[in-house]
Design a protein around this motif. Sequence first.
Motif, mmCIF file in Angstrom:
data_model
loop_
_atom_site.group_PDB
_atom_site.id
_atom_site.type_symbol
_atom_site.label_atom_id
_atom_site.label_comp_id
_atom_site.label_asym_id
_atom_site.label_seq_id
_atom_site.Cartn_x
_atom_site.Cartn_y
_atom_site.Cartn_z
ATOM 1 N N LYS A 70 -138.049 -16.882 78.302
ATOM 2 C CA LYS A 70 -139.493 -17.182 78.358
ATOM 3 C C LYS A 70 -139.785 -18.214 79.450
ATOM 4 C CE LYS A 70 -143.508 -18.433 75.635
ATOM 5 N NZ LYS A 70 -144.013 -19.249 76.736
ATOM 6 N N LYS A 71 -138.932 -19.276 79.498
ATOM 7 C CA LYS A 71 -139.142 -20.323 80.512
ATOM 8 C C LYS A 71 -138.985 -19.739 81.917
ATOM 9 C CE LYS A 71 -137.165 -24.151 77.951
ATOM 10 N NZ LYS A 71 -135.874 -24.819 77.851
ATOM 11 N N MET A 72 -138.044 -18.824 82.068
ATOM 12 C CA MET A 72 -137.838 -18.205 83.387
ATOM 13 C C MET A 72 -139.082 -17.410 83.782
ATOM 14 S SD MET A 72 -134.207 -18.185 84.321
ATOM 15 C CE MET A 72 -134.269 -16.685 85.191
ATOM 16 N N VAL A 73 -139.591 -16.619 82.830
ATOM 17 C CA VAL A 73 -140.780 -15.800 83.114
ATOM 18 C C VAL A 73 -141.964 -16.725 83.444
ATOM 19 C CG1 VAL A 73 -142.444 -14.172 82.100
ATOM 20 C CG2 VAL A 73 -139.983 -13.825 81.756
ATOM 21 N N ASP A 74 -142.122 -17.812 82.650
ATOM 22 C CA ASP A 74 -143.213 -18.776 82.891
ATOM 23 C C ASP A 74 -143.109 -19.382 84.291
ATOM 24 O OD1 ASP A 74 -144.095 -18.289 80.371
ATOM 25 O OD2 ASP A 74 -143.369 -20.168 79.487
ATOM 26 N N GLY A 112 -122.498 -15.032 72.353
ATOM 27 C CA GLY A 112 -123.240 -15.638 73.465
ATOM 28 C C GLY A 112 -123.423 -14.653 74.607
ATOM 29 N N THR A 113 -122.344 -13.944 74.936
ATOM 30 C CA THR A 113 -122.416 -12.939 76.014
ATOM 31 C C THR A 113 -123.376 -11.810 75.617
ATOM 32 O OG1 THR A 113 -120.184 -13.468 76.760
ATOM 33 C CG2 THR A 113 -121.022 -11.272 77.329
ATOM 34 N N ILE A 114 -123.289 -11.390 74.360
ATOM 35 C CA ILE A 114 -124.152 -10.285 73.890
ATOM 36 C C ILE A 114 -125.626 -10.729 73.869
ATOM 37 C CG2 ILE A 114 -124.720 -8.827 71.890
ATOM 38 C CD1 ILE A 114 -121.657 -8.828 71.239
ATOM 39 N N PHE A 115 -125.911 -11.912 73.286
ATOM 40 C CA PHE A 115 -127.310 -12.380 73.196
ATOM 41 C C PHE A 115 -127.927 -12.510 74.595
ATOM 42 C CE2 PHE A 115 -126.024 -14.970 69.180
ATOM 43 C CZ PHE A 115 -126.235 -13.878 68.358
ATOM 44 N N THR A 116 -127.135 -13.093 75.519
ATOM 45 C CA THR A 116 -127.680 -13.349 76.865
ATOM 46 C C THR A 116 -127.951 -12.029 77.582
ATOM 47 O OG1 THR A 116 -126.340 -15.363 76.871
ATOM 48 C CG2 THR A 116 -127.333 -14.740 78.955
ATOM 49 N N THR A 117 -126.996 -11.114 77.478
ATOM 50 C CA THR A 117 -127.165 -9.811 78.138
ATOM 51 C C THR A 117 -128.369 -9.080 77.552
ATOM 52 O OG1 THR A 117 -124.777 -9.722 78.455
ATOM 53 C CG2 THR A 117 -125.975 -7.644 78.709
ATOM 54 N N GLN A 118 -128.463 -9.069 76.228
ATOM 55 C CA GLN A 118 -129.571 -8.364 75.561
ATOM 56 C C GLN A 118 -130.916 -8.944 76.006
ATOM 57 O OE1 GLN A 118 -130.262 -9.170 71.369
ATOM 58 N NE2 GLN A 118 -130.488 -6.985 70.949
ATOM 59 N N ALA A 119 -130.988 -10.285 76.053
ATOM 60 C CA ALA A 119 -132.258 -10.933 76.379
ATOM 61 C C ALA A 119 -132.687 -10.688 77.832
ATOM 62 C CB ALA A 119 -132.139 -12.437 76.122
ATOM 63 N N PHE A 120 -131.702 -10.586 78.745
ATOM 64 C CA PHE A 120 -132.048 -10.415 80.166
ATOM 65 C C PHE A 120 -132.112 -8.945 80.602
ATOM 66 C CE2 PHE A 120 -131.099 -14.948 80.429
ATOM 67 C CZ PHE A 120 -132.135 -15.365 81.248
ATOM 68 N N LEU A 121 -131.745 -8.019 79.722
ATOM 69 C CA LEU A 121 -131.713 -6.611 80.145
ATOM 70 C C LEU A 121 -133.057 -6.085 80.664
ATOM 71 C CD1 LEU A 121 -129.454 -4.140 78.143
ATOM 72 C CD2 LEU A 121 -129.551 -4.549 80.603
ATOM 73 N N PRO A 122 -134.181 -6.375 79.971
ATOM 74 C CA PRO A 122 -135.450 -5.847 80.498
ATOM 75 C C PRO A 122 -135.701 -6.312 81.935
ATOM 76 C CG PRO A 122 -135.737 -6.702 78.271
ATOM 77 C CD PRO A 122 -134.359 -7.083 78.688
ATOM 78 N N MET A 123 -135.431 -7.603 82.216
ATOM 79 C CA MET A 123 -135.617 -8.143 83.569
ATOM 80 C C MET A 123 -134.644 -7.484 84.547
ATOM 81 S SD MET A 123 -135.250 -12.129 84.672
ATOM 82 C CE MET A 123 -136.531 -12.850 83.680
ATOM 83 N N LEU A 124 -133.393 -7.306 84.110
ATOM 84 C CA LEU A 124 -132.387 -6.693 84.992
ATOM 85 C C LEU A 124 -132.736 -5.230 85.279
ATOM 86 C CD1 LEU A 124 -129.164 -8.287 83.452
ATOM 87 C CD2 LEU A 124 -130.003 -8.655 85.780
ATOM 88 N N LYS A 125 -133.307 -4.552 84.280
ATOM 89 C CA LYS A 125 -133.688 -3.139 84.489
ATOM 90 C C LYS A 125 -134.804 -3.047 85.523
ATOM 91 C CE LYS A 125 -132.096 -0.956 80.269
ATOM 92 N NZ LYS A 125 -132.397 -0.522 78.896
ATOM 93 N N GLU A 126 -135.741 -3.983 85.427
ATOM 94 C CA GLU A 126 -136.848 -3.982 86.396
ATOM 95 C C GLU A 126 -136.351 -4.238 87.811
ATOM 96 O OE1 GLU A 126 -140.431 -6.511 86.046
ATOM 97 O OE2 GLU A 126 -140.585 -5.482 84.102
ATOM 98 N N LYS A 127 -135.384 -5.144 87.926
ATOM 99 C CA LYS A 127 -134.868 -5.537 89.249
ATOM 100 C C LYS A 127 -133.723 -4.650 89.724
ATOM 101 C CE LYS A 127 -135.287 -9.258 91.148
ATOM 102 N NZ LYS A 127 -135.972 -9.638 92.378
ATOM 103 N N LYS A 128 -133.280 -3.676 88.868
ATOM 104 C CA LYS A 128 -132.071 -2.875 89.158
ATOM 105 C C LYS A 128 -130.916 -3.836 89.478
ATOM 106 C CE LYS A 128 -134.245 1.370 89.547
ATOM 107 N NZ LYS A 128 -134.812 1.355 88.203
ATOM 108 N N GLY A 129 -130.751 -4.788 88.577
ATOM 109 C CA GLY A 129 -129.781 -5.855 88.804
ATOM 110 C C GLY A 129 -128.401 -5.559 88.248
ATOM 111 N N ARG A 130 -127.618 -6.628 88.156
ATOM 112 C CA ARG A 130 -126.213 -6.474 87.759
ATOM 113 C C ARG A 130 -125.824 -7.519 86.722
ATOM 114 N NH1 ARG A 130 -122.321 -7.557 92.165
ATOM 115 N NH2 ARG A 130 -120.895 -6.924 90.522
ATOM 116 N N ILE A 131 -124.754 -7.187 86.008
ATOM 117 C CA ILE A 131 -124.159 -8.109 85.034
ATOM 118 C C ILE A 131 -122.711 -8.295 85.447
ATOM 119 C CG2 ILE A 131 -123.462 -8.359 82.603
ATOM 120 C CD1 ILE A 131 -125.805 -6.181 82.118
#
Length: 223
Positions: A70-74, A112-131
């Motif tokens: 949320k802070k990142m999006v803000d 921790g790895t699962i929570f972080t990946t899950q939370a950032f997936l929508p942003m990564l999908k939009e950016k066609k990013g990487r993990i």
Amino acid sequence: MKTILITGAGSGLGSELAKHWANEGHHIIAVGRTKKKLESICRHIEQENKMCTIFQCDISNPEEVSCLVKKMVDNRLEIDLLVNNAGIGTFGPLESLMISDIHDVIDTNVKGTIFTTQAFLPMLKEKKGRIMNIISTAGLKGKNHETVYVASKYAVRGFTESLWKELEGTGVSATAVYMGGMNTPFWSESDHIADSTRLKSASDKAKQIIEEDMGQKEIFIDS
Ligand SMILES: NC(=O)c1ccc[n+]([C@@H]2O[C@H](COP(=O)([O-])OP(=O)(O)OC[C@H]3O[C@@H](n4cnc5c(N)ncnc54)[C@H](OP(=O)(O)O)[C@@H]3O)[C@@H](O)[C@H]2O)c1
């Protein structure tokens, strides 16, 4: 220029990846629990006139991870690469391990790895990013007196390999990184390794990871 979020960026491999990627001109988002450590890395990066932003977050706490997103999006920050690097260990014969340490290792390394990946997936999908998931040779073979740590790293390996399947066609890719021992604060609370100063430096390992990284599914560094 890419924006790269690194968990556990306050010390060891995470801090070295942060410095090397920053030197290449990327914007580093440094994440960890201890503000002082993150501030020190960011000061170093900013002295070189490179970009670094810090966010305090305990990745084992899903509410804190949601709050981080949320802070990142803000702040209108989007990431191109998520590096799941934060990790801890507990070593010794299984019967000697403290229940609280077993929880901490699984909560940090796996959840921790699962929570972080899950939370950032929508942003990564939009950016066609990487993990990029920092695993260890402990994710490749069993090791004496490392039962719980190895179990946690096998879990991250399974998680990563399953992401390969699940993310097919989404434009998001995932890389598993396997490497041997490094001389970092990781060993400071443990006598499992007789002399950790004889291990390779985190700076060398970070350089190797960055050099080898072509966006492939797996990177093996001296394993
Ligand atoms: N050192 C080795 O020999 C070795 C070998 C192979 C793989 N690895 C892996 O490499 C990765 C980095 O380890 P390292 O050797 O660089 O150790 P390190 O210097 O101890 O770095 C780990 C970082 O993770 C952060 N962290 C721990 N728990 C966290 C949490 N719940 N939330 C957010 N940040 C957290 C720590 O900072 P705070 O405590 O301030 O949060 C610390 O800065 C780990 O995944 C480790 O398993 C290490």
